[in-house]
Structures are given as structure tokens and as C-alpha cells.
Design a protein around this motif. Structure first.
Motif, short mmCIF file in Angstrom:
data_model
loop_
_atom_site.label_atom_id
_atom_site.label_comp_id
_atom_site.label_asym_id
_atom_site.label_seq_id
_atom_site.Cartn_x
_atom_site.Cartn_y
_atom_site.Cartn_z
N ASN A 104 -9.56 13.92 -8.90
CA ASN A 104 -10.34 13.19 -8.36
C ASN A 104 -10.81 12.13 -9.58
N TYR B 287 1.49 8.21 -6.14
CA TYR B 287 1.60 6.78 -5.17
C TYR B 287 2.82 6.67 -4.79
N ASP B 288 3.29 7.25 -3.26
CA ASP B 288 4.52 7.04 -3.42
C ASP B 288 5.05 5.53 -1.82
N TRP C 92 7.34 8.09 -7.93
CA TRP C 92 6.22 8.59 -8.23
C TRP C 92 4.93 7.93 -9.35
N PHE D 293 -0.35 14.89 -2.52
CA PHE D 293 -1.20 15.45 -2.89
C PHE D 293 -0.51 16.80 -4.11
N LYS E 27 1.04 -1.34 0.11
CA LYS E 27 0.04 0.00 -0.13
C LYS E 27 0.84 0.91 0.19
N VAL F 93 -2.95 13.11 -8.00
CA VAL F 93 -2.99 12.43 -6.71
C VAL F 93 -2.19 11.66 -6.67
N CYS G 147 -0.84 7.99 -0.52
CA CYS G 147 -0.60 9.09 -1.24
C CYS G 147 -0.42 10.65 -1.15
N HIS H 197 -2.04 8.70 -9.93
CA HIS H 197 -3.14 8.06 -9.56
C HIS H 197 -4.35 8.97 -10.35
N SER H 198 -4.69 9.96 -9.97
CA SER H 198 -5.77 10.51 -10.25
C SER H 198 -5.31 11.87 -10.64
#
Length: 755
Positions: A532, A558-559, A525, A491, A486, A556, A489, A528-529
Motif C-alpha cells: 500500500n 496496473y494491467d 504490467w 494484486f 483506467k 499491486v 488493478c 503501482h505500490s
């Protein structure tokens, strides 16, 4: 195994809820008591070889002799007479009570044993000497004679050891024929070999100790110093020079150990071996013990070969691949060092030679395993001390150096990281590993607590090893693996210019290929989006036409590289579950028995808003209609927990319903019977969903909600003392279970009426 109440099912809600499903049987369900588990007769030997470290054809179980002739009978009798006359049996028992590094046999006794061995071989027409070649301890002339007399499959090994073994860097190490061959790719270029002149941090921080340990290897003859440094190395070996890095490993309570890194120098990656070594595992011990009678008492000998890897000399022309530099001084190993890829292979091959000849020497009822350099011999308790002492004398006579402080005999033993009680036929975690796991798990039991990623990795690694024995706990690894996978996140609000620069640096997988200069977006990284709206490809609409508000675009990422990871609810449940099991010291039965009769099958079906599960079982192999029991359950979303309806339609979760059907069948078959203690019963059940069957056999999947079904199966296996072994069957041959899952009960009702 743990008692069901002790496991506190409430800490794993998915298993609790799915367990409740199994208890809600419809009125039409028929549940019969099993009159017998059908244990069957104990076979005198395994149908297929049990891995013992001796090669694919060698087997650990000698409950009945596996050889055609007892070739070493006279030698065995002579050695037994010697140890009895010397009083060595009593010495070994005392040594086990009061361990020391003192050798069990005197120099005179070793000399007499070797002379006895030489005389025996000469009487069989294989005259040889007890000469020991420089820089290795084995009596290789004796080994050659012994291998020839016993017609060993690897008679080429002793001459190879005498001249020095290849590393597999210059040319592949050819398959010996005792293990499975593998396909290899050979690169003839050697330009990726490199030279490093400083140790790793662990060796650099204690550089004096690193040098001291290196000089001890020099004094022992394992290595030598190159006084001329790199120039001398290049003069000796030309392009075949690779200098790795040294490090120091010191586990708690143990002496510091020198470890060589041959990967950083490029030597390890260039080593090519054309066969794959097969070593014994915890399951190998279980397979052996499952062949023995539950009331049978066994004793064991545990021994360790001292400095195993360094006992094998490398061919002089390839010793330049084992160079190291400490404080500016150059050293080269003439033997295999701990850390090179070829070391494990060559001592495993040496060990295999010893395993096969130890079987021949012992001959009588026994079990024998060698995991690299860690040996375990099992004997009937009454003859254990005598056979154990004789075996030690045989190894010493062959020139095998033993770590005498680790030699033990008795019914309580530690081997390959487990504590075994051979009298009770069970195993458990040793105290040091248990305390280590308790400490690691306690840090993972608080929701939202951040812990180092390496801490989680270390915990998962130990638990994965632990689940090799405590297999029923393996499904809960999913939550901890998920914690590692996982990402965090991140931003970021980017200007239109920064967003354009980001698009230029995105890979096809949406990973950032380079750091962005004028904003805090880093390499590695994953996007992701955007506002949103999830993105999946570079052609996704949010990337081609992003919304711009007040001159910025919200993204957004993911790291996956964060050093700290936050614990979530699922991971803390799993950690608590493992912690309870470890704290209560799980006892793992060593005997796993399979019923020799009976059939069972389950199935599931699902549409968009409706699902069903069903199954049947019969204790007789010929499926007598009068003995068939069955169940059928129809399901709708309102009757199911939310986690079991993870996708848009029930049909998309069919694999999970297949898992639930297998669980209901398992509980129905065994719920009316108390499984006798002392062993685990392996039950087979048919399943026509290949994915579910494979996941249930592996006992692990990352896919939800199937992972929760496997957790429920694991919990009930623990409570019932059984192991579920689903077998795939084509759907056309699973008609009864298919009818039951679809509530087509007419055929089954008629079957009962006709009975």
C-alpha cells in the motif's frame, strides 16, 4: 440545440452544482440586459479561405466571384443551353427522387459536350484532343489545355497523370505548392520491404470472394496478374517488390469492398510526401453558411467520384510496391489501390484540380467542397437544378466517372457523414449513425458492467467525430477517455526471491519488461505500490527496503491490456448524457455568427483556503463606463462542492476557478436574453490563464476538476445557443477582472457612480 430541460441536468451532477454557483450573485453584483448581440453585417466573402479541397489558396465561398475574369463564361452558357435543350434538368430531379445507377446523359450527349469543350478551348488558342490514355479515364490533353488557359497553379499534374505518378517510396513526392510543405526524413534503405502470401483473416475466411474482387479489378484494368509469380515480380522490379495483405470490408447494407494493407509490407511507412493535404470539414460548411443570410434558401448537389483512388495510374517502375497474393496467384496494381498511403494524396491532388476548375466554371454565386471523392455544391435554390445539371455535364466532359446512384439534388443532403437541411440551415446525425451510437451507448449506461475495450474505443471514436459538430458535448468525452485509460488493478503476493526477480525486470517507468517464470506477473504490467505504499521510481523506498510478512511481499500492479473494462459512475453519467442527445436527434445550426462589438473579461484568484472569481462585460467596443456590468464572488471550501476542491489547497485548483469565472461571465452576459434560433452566437471572453483558455477552446481536458468546469460550460452553451471562445490576455491587461476576483470593488463602484 437541445432544450435545457430535455438534457436532464441531474444526470451530470458536477454541471448542476457549478450551475448553482452561477446563480448565487452577491448583493453588489450588477447584471445588465444586453440590448443587442451585435451581429454585424454579413460579409460577401470569408476573410480567410474556407477549405474546399482545392488547396490552401482556394476557398469554398464564391458568394462573390473570386477570379479576376469569368474565363469559362461562354462554355458555361453553352453547357446550360445543352442541358435545357436535352431536358436533362428534369431528368436530374427525377433521378434524385428515384435513384438508380443509370447515367444521366447518353453517349451521344457526352460526345456533344466534349466536342463543345474542345471547340471552346481551340477558340482560346489551346487546341487539344479528347483522347483517353489506357488505364485511366481522364481527358488529360483537355486537362492540360484547361489548366493552361485558366493559369492553374498545378499545371504539372496532367503530364504526371499521363506518365504515371510516383509512390514516394523511392524518392519523396515533391510539394506541388497547393498545400503546406512539411519537413520529412528520407531513409534510402529498402531492406524493410516484405512479401506476404496470404490475406488478412477477413480476406482468408472468404478467399473465393477475395479472388473474385481481385479479378474484377483486373478486368477493369486497375491491376494485372503476374503469371510467373514472385520470380516475375523480382525480374520486373528487382528490390522494389512489396506484397501486402488483402482484406474485405463490408459495412451494413453495402457491397463488400477490397482493401489492401500496404503497411504490413513496409511500403506505406516508406512513402514520403512533402506537403500536407487540407480537406474540408463540418466547420468549413458552417463558415460558408455563416456568410449567408438566415432567410436565404439554398439547394445542393451531392455527387461521388466512382472508384476514385483507382483512377490514378502509378509509374510502371514502382508498380511492384503494390503486389498482393491470393490463393497462390500474384497480382500487381497499375493504379493506386485503396489502402496505400500515396492513393489518398494523389486523388486529393486530382480533386483539387477539379475543385478549382469547377469554381471557374460555375462562377456565379455558389459554394463548393470536395472531401477526397465526395463532392458538395451549394446554389441559391431558384437556380440549383440548372447549375447542378450543368456542373455534372462539365465533370462528365472531363472524363470524371461518377457513382450515379449517389447523385442527389435538393435541400436535403447527406455529406461527410451528416444529414444537412439547407432550407432550415441545420444538420443532424443520419439514422444509421444515430442507431449505431444508440446501440453502443446503451451498453455503457450501467455502473460496474464490463464491456469490451474495443467497444468503448469504437464508441469514443464515433462520439469524437460527432462532437466535431455538436462541440458543446465534447467535454463529456473526458469520462469515456478515462475509462479507456483506467487500468485494472492486479494484486499479487510475491516471495522475496520472486520480488528480487521482479526488480531485475522493471523498466525505469516501472513496467514489467518480461513475464516472470515462477509467478503470475506478466509483461506490460506496471507496478503501482508495495504494501500500500505507492512507488514512483526504481529508487523508491518501498522497493529498496520492502516489508516482508510471513515470507511474502504484497504488490499491486496496473494491467492496461485487459480486453474488458468496467464502467464506473462517471462514465455511465457521460454515456447517459450522450445517449439523450443522440436519441433526441440534436439539431446543429449551420450559421455561427460573431458579435462585432462588446468586450468581456473574467479572472480568478486563490490562496490556501480562500478563492474568488469576478468579471465584467460591456456591449460597446469602446467600453462606455455607463454600460459596464460586473460580478464578484468570494468562495471558501465550505461553500463549494467536494469535487471542485480536489487538491490539498484551493490555490492548486486555480485553473478550475478560472473556468468557473468564465462560466459565470457567460451566464451573466446571456442569461437576460433569449438567443434567437437558427444560428449559434460565438462569444469571446478574455482570460489571463493560458492553460484554462487553451482547454476551453479545445473543450476537453483530462485534468479534474477543470474537466467538470468545462462540462458545465458545455451544458450552458447548449442551453443558451452560444459558443464560448476564450482569448488569452496578459494579467497586467486584465486589471478590472483581477480586482473583482479579489473583492476590490472600490474602483468599480466609483465607475458606476461617475456614470
Amino acid at each position: 440545440m437541445l432544450d435545457q430541460r430535455e438534457l436532464e441536468l441531474s444526470c451530470v451532477p458536477q454541471a448542476a452544482e457549478l450551475g448553482a454557483v452561477t446563480s448565487s450573485a452577491p448583493p453588489a453584483t450588477a447584471v445588465a440586459r444586453l440590448d443587442s448581440v451585435g451581429r454585424g453585417a454579413i460579409a460577401p466573402r470569408a476573410e480567410f479561405p474556407i477549405p474546399d479541397g482545392g488547396g490552401c489558396a482556394s476557398s469554398a465561398d464564391w458568394l462573390a466571384p473570386r477570379g479576376a475574369r469569368d474565363l469559362l463564361r461562354d462554355l458555361r452558357n453553352q453547357f446550360q443551353a445543352l442541358v435545357v435543350s436535352w431536358g436533362a434538368v428534369g431528368r436530374l430531379q427525377k433521378h434524385s427522387r428515384e435513384p438508380s445507377d443509370e447515367m444521366l446523359f447518353s453517349a451521344m450527349e457526352v460526345s456533344e459536350a466534349r466536342q463543345t469543350l474542345l471547340t471552346f478551348l481551340a477558340s482560346k488558342g489551346f487546341a487539344c484532343s479528347d483522347m483517353v490514355s489506357p488505364h485511366q479515364p481522364f481527358l488529360l490533353d483537355v486537362w492540360s489545355a484547361l489548366g493552361a488557359y485558366c493559369n492553374d497553379v498545378d499545371c504539372s499534374l496532367p503530364p504526371l497523370l499521363a506518365q504515371g505518378v510516383p509512390t514516394g517510396v523511392v524518392e519523396p513526392i515533391p510539394a506541388s505548392g497547393i498545400w503546406e510543405p512539411v519537413c520529412t526524413e528520407v531513409d534510402s534503405q529498402l531492406d524493410d520491404l516484405s512479401i506476404h502470401v496470404q490475406p488478412w483473416r477477413s480476406g482468408l475466411d472468404r478467399e473465393d470472394l477475395t479472388l473474385d474482387l481481385m479479378l474484377k479489378d483486373v478486368a477493369a484494368g486497375h491491376a494485372f496478374e503476374l503469371l510467373g509469380g514472385e520470380a516475375e515480380a523480382k525480374l520486373r522490379w528487382g528490390d522494389l517488390v512489396a506484397a501486402g495483405k488483402l482484406g474485405i470490408a463490408q459495412p451494413p447494407g453495402k457491397k463488400p469492398r477490397l482493401i489492401g494493407d500496404g503497411t504490413v509490407s513496409g511500403a506505406n511507412s516508406r512513402c514520403v510526401i512533402e506537403e500536407k493535404v487540407r480537406l474540408p470539414t463540418f466547420e468549413s460548411v458552417q463558415r460558408f453558411m455563416s456568410l449567408t443570410q438566415p432567410g436565404e434558401c439554398w439547394g445542393a448537389l451531392n455527387f461521388d467520384v466512382g472508384g476514385a483512388h483507382k483512377l490514378v495510374k502509378v509509374a510502371p517502375a514502382e508498380q511492384g510496391l503494390s503486389c498482393f497474393v491470393v490463393k497462390g496467384r500474384w497480382f500487381a496494381y497499375r493504379s493506386c489501390y485503396f489502402g496505400c498511403r500515396w492513393a489518398a494524396y494523389w486523388f486529393s491532388r486530382v480533386g483539387a484540380f477539379l475543385v478549382r476548375h469547377c469554381h471557374q466554371f460555375l462562377w456565379v454565386k455558389h459554394g463548393f467542397f470536395l472531401y477526397v471523392d465526395d463532392g458538395l455544391a451549394l446554389f441559391p435554390a431558384g437556380v440549383c437544378p440548372l447549375l447542378a445539371t450543368s456542373l455534372l455535364l462539365f465533370l462528365v466532359a472531363l472524363g470524371v466517372p461518377l457513382s450515379w446512384e449517389k447523385v442527389r439534388v435538393g435541400h436535403l443532403q447527406s455529406w461527410i457523414g451528416w444529414s444537412f437541411d439547407w432550407g432550415l440551415g441545420q444538420a443532424e446525425l443520419p439514422d444509421n449513425k444515430r442507431q449505431m451510437l444508440v446501440g453502443l451507448l446503451q451498453d455503457l449506461t450501467s455502473v460496474r458492467r464490463k464491456v469490451p475495450r474495443k467497444h468503448v474505443e469504437r464508441c469514443v471514436g464515433l462520439l469524437a467525430w460527432f462532437c466535431g459538430g455538436a462541440y458543446w458535448l465534447k467535454p463529456w468525452l473526458q469520462s469515456l477517455y478515462q475509462l479507456l485509460f483506467k487500468p485494472v488493478c492486479v494484486f499479487r503476493s510475491l516471495s522475496t526471491g520472486q520480488f528480487g526477480a521482479l526488480l531485475a525486470k522493471l523498466t525505469d517507468g516501472l513496467y514489467v519488461s518480461q513475464d516472470l517464470r515462477d509467478c503470475d506477473v506478466l509483461r506490460g504490467w506496471k507496478l503501482h505500490s508495495v504494501w500500500n505504499c505507492p512507488v514512483s521510481t526504481l529508487d523508491s523506498e518501498p522497493l529498496r527496503t520492502p516489508r516482508v510478512r510471513q515470507g511474502s511481499i504484497s504488490c499491486v500492479f496496473y494491467d492496461y491490456s485487459q480486453d474488458m473494462v468496467p464502467c464506473n459512475r462517471a462514465s455511465t453519467w457521460a454515456a447517459q448524457f450522450f445517449l439523450r442527445a443522440v436519441e433526441r436527434q440534436v439539431k446543429i445550426p449551420l450559421r455561427v455568427l460573431e458579435p462585432d462589438r462588446g468586450q468581456a473579461a473574467a479572472d480568478a484568484f486563490a490562496t490556501q483556503h480562500h478563492a474568488g472569481i469576478g468579471g465584467w462585460w460591456c456591449p460597446s467596443a469602446d467600453v462606455r463606463k455607463s454600460e459596464v456590468s460586473w460580478f464578484s464572488e468570494q468562495l471558501v471550501p465550505a461553500s463549494l462542492p467536494a469535487w471542485l476542491c480536489a487538491k490539498a489547497t484551493l490555490q492548486q485548483d486555480i485553473a478550475s476557478f478560472e473556468g468557473a469565472a468564465q462560466l459565470c461571465l457567460l451566464v451573466a452576459r446571456t442569461g437576460c436574453e433569449d438567443t434567437p434560433g437558427g444560428y449559434t452566437l460565438r462569444l469571446r471572453q478574455l482570460c489571463d490563464n493560458s492553460g484554462t483558455a487553451a482547454s476551453a477552446r479545445k473543450k476537453l481536458t483530462m485534468q479534474a476538476p477543470l474537466c467538470y468546469a468545462l462540462q458545465a460550460i458545455g451544458f450552458h452553451c447548449c442551453a443558451l445557443g452560444v459558443c464560448l471562445d476564450p482569448q488569452h490576455v496578459a494579467g497586467v491587461r486584465n486589471e478590472w477582472a483581477d480586482d473583482l476576483s479579489r473583492n476590490r470593488l472600490k474602483a468599480l463602484i466609483q465607475l458606476e457612480e461617475s456614470a
